[in-house]
Enzyme design. Structure first.
Site, PDB file in Angstrom:
ATOM      1  N   ARG A  21      61.773  42.841 -25.849  1.00 43.05           N
ATOM      2  CA  ARG A  21      61.591  41.519 -26.457  1.00 43.05           C
ATOM      3  C   ARG A  21      62.482  40.515 -25.754  1.00 43.05           C
ATOM      4  O   ARG A  21      63.616  40.827 -25.367  1.00 43.05           O
ATOM      5  CB  ARG A  21      61.941  41.542 -27.951  1.00 43.05           C
ATOM      6  CG  ARG A  21      61.629  40.224 -28.661  1.00 43.05           C
ATOM      7  CD  ARG A  21      62.276  40.170 -30.031  1.00 43.05           C
ATOM      8  NE  ARG A  21      63.726  40.221 -29.955  1.00 43.05           N
ATOM      9  CZ  ARG A  21      64.493  39.173 -29.646  1.00 43.05           C
ATOM     10  NH1 ARG A  21      63.930  38.001 -29.369  1.00 43.05           N
ATOM     11  NH2 ARG A  21      65.805  39.289 -29.607  1.00 43.05           N
ATOM     12  N   GLN A  22      61.942  39.298 -25.560  1.00 46.83           N
ATOM     13  CA  GLN A  22      62.718  38.140 -25.123  1.00 46.83           C
ATOM     14  C   GLN A  22      62.318  36.956 -25.984  1.00 46.83           C
ATOM     15  O   GLN A  22      61.176  36.865 -26.451  1.00 46.83           O
ATOM     16  CB  GLN A  22      62.499  37.856 -23.635  1.00 46.83           C
ATOM     17  CG  GLN A  22      63.243  38.851 -22.743  1.00 46.83           C
ATOM     18  CD  GLN A  22      63.099  38.543 -21.270  1.00 46.83           C
ATOM     19  OE1 GLN A  22      62.081  38.862 -20.700  1.00 46.83           O
ATOM     20  NE2 GLN A  22      64.118  37.939 -20.689  1.00 46.83           N
ATOM     21  N   SER A  23      63.243  36.001 -26.165  1.00 46.97           N
ATOM     22  CA  SER A  23      63.079  35.006 -27.226  1.00 46.97           C
ATOM     23  C   SER A  23      62.043  33.937 -26.920  1.00 46.97           C
ATOM     24  O   SER A  23      61.480  33.364 -27.837  1.00 46.97           O
ATOM     25  CB  SER A  23      64.433  34.340 -27.524  1.00 46.97           C
ATOM     26  OG  SER A  23      65.353  35.298 -27.998  1.00 46.97           O
ATOM     27  N   SER A  24      61.793  33.651 -25.663  1.00 45.27           N
ATOM     28  CA  SER A  24      60.890  32.542 -25.344  1.00 45.27           C
ATOM     29  C   SER A  24      60.106  32.870 -24.085  1.00 45.27           C
ATOM     30  O   SER A  24      60.468  33.745 -23.298  1.00 45.27           O
ATOM     31  CB  SER A  24      61.672  31.233 -25.150  1.00 45.27           C
ATOM     32  OG  SER A  24      62.563  31.340 -24.055  1.00 45.27           O
ATOM     33  N   GLN A  27      62.104  32.373 -20.869  1.00 48.25           N
ATOM     34  CA  GLN A  27      62.962  33.502 -20.510  1.00 48.25           C
ATOM     35  C   GLN A  27      62.165  34.604 -19.826  1.00 48.25           C
ATOM     36  O   GLN A  27      62.638  35.230 -18.873  1.00 48.25           O
ATOM     37  CB  GLN A  27      63.652  34.050 -21.754  1.00 48.25           C
ATOM     38  CG  GLN A  27      64.712  33.141 -22.336  1.00 48.25           C
ATOM     39  CD  GLN A  27      65.430  33.761 -23.526  1.00 48.25           C
ATOM     40  OE1 GLN A  27      65.135  34.889 -23.896  1.00 48.25           O
ATOM     41  NE2 GLN A  27      66.350  33.025 -24.117  1.00 48.25           N
TER      42      GLN A  27
END
Length: 741
Positions: A21-24, A27
């Site tokens: 997972r990455q926030s945006s 990213q």
């Protein structure tokens, strides 16, 4: 991850899930190193002993935040697999990759402890069923959530501090650009853009409605600038109502710097899922409001006046606080007091209606009172005399301002035309600039580079065509422009303008113009009707608080000069106890009768006639008994035949019926004797009518004639292949055969 002793054989028999997972999305696109490190955890799972076929990578949550405010399908899939005891270990780069809120994190820890599932990160492998590991995982989750809170608080604090000084650079509405200094906002240097914005505010000051400004822009084919991005060129398109309303409602155009007009909230829907919504805040709850921050198109007092005017144009809900004071936008109907008239009995705002062939206006109060068990309006009055009296009082009040109003009207017409033509002149200048730029680009390219030269040549030709179209349109509008008034014509206009009554009643003055003029002076009109004295008392509240009284004589009601003829009324009285209104209307129309006004009858008119003359309506009859009089349909249902069969027997004279009047529905008296003639199986000696014709040697007409006279006995068989009329041919009276040839 060196605590291999926690990995048992049962764990290796299950799946190893690698969660990414990455926030945006930025990213995911820019921070590739973090993504590669998370994918590398698959190799770490193989080192721990899991075969490749049992290593599952869940990466559908890339670009989604782990704060819990968004739905993560990958995390939901991970949680369900853990709950089903299909997972031996969950690998993540760090705890914040799995969840940034304690609710999701502790739910996963609880499920992992119950299903003997391991959790691993860069620091080691943890077993949630063990107290120490569970405590450490909880602390890591709390620290991850605190980290998110601290980062967000720092960013929000910096943003709010900069916004409080009016220096935070955010998206500006069309018509403004950012300057070089901190917080410097400048009017757009393009004169065409600023002219459109100024025209919108000028038109609204005159027309008073955002919709009418939008229609004016559409009627004059004035384009509206749109900004697709901060660093992109403006695009000119057809004006929209949303764009016009956004200009009028945005305080930035009044020179104010605003921040925090909206609030983002997270709520639970009916399914329990979290949803985000944006709620507009009232002005006193805005976080930052700095007036006179920069040069605007209007000042702040003018902006407040515009907001109040748009608020009054909005139709209020019934019984709301604004319904007493909001007149609503001016509309096209002929009712002069639309929106400003109020009931003098209950205080509600009056509604308008139109009646008659000429659509004469009228006013009624929407609030009903109960009179004799029925709801009636507390005020219902025609508006012709009312409007004439108010118009006369308005024109009388305008006596001192007639000359000034005429001069301003003439000047306004000329300025309107000039404003429209100026926009088209600016369009020609913009098209000329585009041509010059395309020409410079074409001449700067190497002629041998034909791939580029052809594209630039095509752009140059398109710009030339656009310039020619703009010049043609400007010339057409210049030619259609009415010439300016000369000094002699202006003097003549001023002479005619003294007679403001003629201008008010001129055919070119529309109903909308009347109402707009009236609202410039009159705030509210309260109507109180006195039916006993046949008069209406009007209270006029003028702008500024002054009031005036008017009394208008109402025409007394006259007795009706026409009425329905007595023969028709007598017939209705005879038919009403037996038939509904729709059937009675059909009978009257078949007899060629008409209403008192010369119209055909229908169910509504028959019903109104009955109620006016107190004629009782037809009531439903109870279950039929022997000897009752029934309609054709009712009798057919009792006898088990089709209604068409009874109609045929009535026409042949085989059964008897009756009509109250010619054209009225047939009715049949259902007796035991009649019922006995409709059988399922005939007695001996009866033959079908076709066989009876051969046996008796008679024609069909002669046979039916003798049945009508009672010389032959007949029955109707209602079932079987040979159902229909049967005739008795055996053991008949000998005199029957004396008539045979």
């Amino acid at each position: 991850m060196i605590e291999h002793s926690k990995i048992a054989t049962g764990h290796l028999a299950r799946q190893a899930i690698v969660y990414l997972r990455q926030s945006s999305a930025s990213q995911v696109e820019n921070n590739r190193e973090s993504t590669d490190r998370q994918y590398a955890l698959s190799g770490r799972a193989r080192e721990l002993g899991w075969p490749t076929e049992r290593i599952v990578v869940i990466d559908e949550d890339l670009g989604l935040s782990g704060s819990g405010s968004v739905m993560r399908s990958g995390f939901a899939r991970l949680t369900s697999e853990v709950a089903l005891a299909r997972v031996g270990i969950v690998l993540g780069l760090e705890v914040s990759r799995l969840a940034r809120n304690n609710a999701d994190w502790h739910r996963l820890i609880e499920l992992a402890g119950l299903t003997d599932t391991l959790i691993g990160d860069a620091d080691g492998i943890y077993h949630p069923a063990l107290f120490n590991d569970r405590l450490l995982l909880g602390l890591k989750g709390a620290m991850s959530e605190a980290e998110l809170h601290v980062l967000r608080a720092r960013l929000d604090g910096g943003i709010r501090n900069k916004a409080a000084r009016g220096e935070l650079r955010r998206g500006l509405p069309v018509g403004f650009i950012w300057g070089e200094d901190d917080g410097e906002i400048l009017i757009h240097p393009d004169e065409a853009v600023s002219h459109v914005i100024r025209t919108i505010f000028a038109r609204f000051a005159e027309l008073g409605s955002a919709r009418r400004v939008w229609l004016w822009l559409r009627a004059n084919d004035i384009k509206f600038p749109l900004r697709l991005g901060e660093h992109q060129d403006l695009r000119w398109s057809e004006a929209s109502y949303h764009g016009v309303h956004a200009v009028l409602a945005n305080p930035v155009y009044a020179g104010a710097y605003v921040y925090g007009k909206n609030r983002h909230e997270t709520v639970l829907d009916e399914t329990g899922a979290r949803r985000k919504r944006v709620r507009k805040l009232p002005r006193d709850e805005w976080q930052v409001l700095i007036k006179d921050h920069h040069q605007g198109y209007i000042d702040w007092p003018a902006f407040e006046v515009n907001q109040q005017r748009m608020a009054t144009n909005t139709q209020p809900r019934p019984h709301s606080d604004a319904s007493r004071h909001s007149a609503g936008a001016v509309r096209e109907g002929g009712a002069l007091l639309q929106g400003i008239a109020h009931c003098g009995h209950c205080g509600r705002r009056l509604r308008t209606h139109y009646r008659g062939r000429n659509a004469a206006p009228g006013y009624h109060c929407a609030g009903k009172i109960i009179v004799d068990g029925r709801g009636v309006y507390c005020l219902n009055i025609g508006g012709v005399q009312i409007d004439e009296a108010v118009a006369a009082a308005f024109l009388e009040a305008l006596e001192p301002a007639r000359l000034t109003a005429t001069i301003e009207a003439a000047e306004r017409l000329e300025s309107d035309r000039e404003a429209t033509l100026k926009q088209w002149r600016l369009d020609v200048e913009r098209a000329q600039f585009a041509v010059n730029r395309a020409e410079r680009r074409y001449r700067a390219v190497d002629p041998d580079n034909r791939l580029v030269a052809r594209s630039l040549e095509r752009e140059w030709e398109e710009a030339l065509r656009a310039l020619e179209a703009a010049k043609t349109e400007l010339a057409r509008r210049e030619e259609a422009r009415p010439r300016l008034l000369s000094s002699q014509e202006r003097a003549k206009l001023l002479t005619l303008g003294v007679d403001l009554v003629s201008v008010w009643h001129a055919p070119s003055t529309t109903a909308r113009d009347h109402k707009e003029l009236l609202r410039t002076l009159i705030e509210e009109v309260t109507l109180h009707v006195d039916r006993d004295n046949a008069c209406a008392r009007l209270t006029l509240r003028w702008k500024g608080g002054a009031t005036g009284q008017l009394e208008v004589a109402l025409p007394r009601s006259r007795p009706a000069t026409v009425r329905t003829d007595e023969d028709t009324l007598t017939l209705v009285r005879r038919l009403a106890p037996h038939y509904p209104d729709a059937v009675i209307a059909g009978v009257l129309n078949r007899q060629g009768r008409q209403t008192a006004r010369g119209h055909r009858f229908d169910a509504n008119r028959v019903g109104n006639l009955r109620r006016h003359w107190n004629i009782p309506a037809c009531k439903a009859r109870p279950q039929t008994a022997d000897g009752d009089i029934l309609t054709i349909r009712q009798a057919a249902s009792v006898l088990g035949v089709a209604p068409s069969t009874l109609h045929r027997h009535l026409n042949d004279g085989l059964i008897r019926g009756e009509q109250i009047t010619p054209g009225a529905p047939w009715r049949i008296r259902l007796t035991n004797e009649l019922k006995a003639r409709f059988l399922t199986t005939p007695d001996d000696g009866f033959e079908p009518i076709r066989d009876a014709l051969d046996t008796l040697g008679l024609s069909r007409q002669a046979l039916l004639q003798r049945v009508r006279h009672g010389e032959l006995e007949s029955v109707h068989v209602i079932r079987g292949q040979r159902k229909g009329l049967w005739i008795k041919t055996i053991d008949q009276n000998p005199t029957l055969f004396e008539h045979m040839p």
